[in-house]
Enzyme design. Structure first.
Site, PDB file in Angstrom:
ATOM      1  N   HIS A   1       1.095   5.569   1.425  1.00  0.00           N
ATOM      2  CA  HIS A   1      -0.312   6.445   1.754  1.00  0.00           C
ATOM      3  C   HIS A   1       0.442   7.962   0.941  1.00  0.00           C
ATOM      4  CE1 HIS A   1      -0.211   4.078   5.999  1.00  0.00           C
ATOM      5  NE2 HIS A   1       0.669   3.592   5.427  1.00  0.00           N
TER       6      HIS A   1
ATOM      7  N   HIS B   1       0.974  -1.371   0.304  1.00  0.00           N
ATOM      8  CA  HIS B   1      -0.010   0.416   0.311  1.00  0.00           C
ATOM      9  C   HIS B   1       0.782   1.161  -0.035  1.00  0.00           C
ATOM     10  CE1 HIS B   1       0.588  -1.099   4.251  1.00  0.00           C
ATOM     11  NE2 HIS B   1       0.474   0.162   4.862  1.00  0.00           N
TER      12      HIS B   1
END
Length: 137
Positions: free
Chosen positions: A100, A98
């Site tokens: 951010h 992922h």
């Protein structure tokens, strides 16, 4: 399926989605460092960058750029922190790749490490809607 991000991608857990296509999902972080903090993830489970297919990495990068532009329009931050960690040694908390995207404002007094403190869900939804409108707009 034990991965929280896989469960979000499958619709088994709630999230405030701001973007979705065939390969990528972006949703608001429920423990935000700042307003607008969100995550961009591949829908297929891949623990780290090393586990991604090149096409998935490209799709996440394209989505992150599109969403970053929308954050700039919607929230007008002074800057943007883009954070991506691989493995426990790098402080990756959720073992699903992922990225951010964290809007930053001069003098916000926040560094790169943050405590996982639940945000105000109503505020998270409102800010997510602003970003979603800017993406689609």
């Amino acid at each position: 399926m034990e991965c929280v991000f896989c469960k979000i991608a499958a619709g088994e857990l709630p999230s405030t989605k701001v973007y979705e296509d065939e390969r990528v999902l972006a949703f608001m972080d429920i423990n935000p460092l700042n307003d607008g903090h969100l995550l961009v993830v591949p829908k297929r489970h891949a623990s780290t960058l090393w586990d991604l297919e090149v096409e998935e990495a490209e799709a996440v990068a394209r989505a992150a750029k599109r969403i970053a532009d929308a954050i700039r329009v919607a929230l007008q931050p002074d800057g943007l922190t883009v954070n991506q960690a691989n493995g426990r040694a790098a402080h990756q908390v959720v073992p699903h790749y992922h990225v951010h995207l964290i809007p930053r404002w001069s003098g916000d007094g926040k560094g790169f490490d943050w405590e996982l403190v639940p945000g105000d869900m109503q505020r998270i939804r409102e800010v997510g809607e602003k970003i979603r409108r800017a993406i689609n707009g």
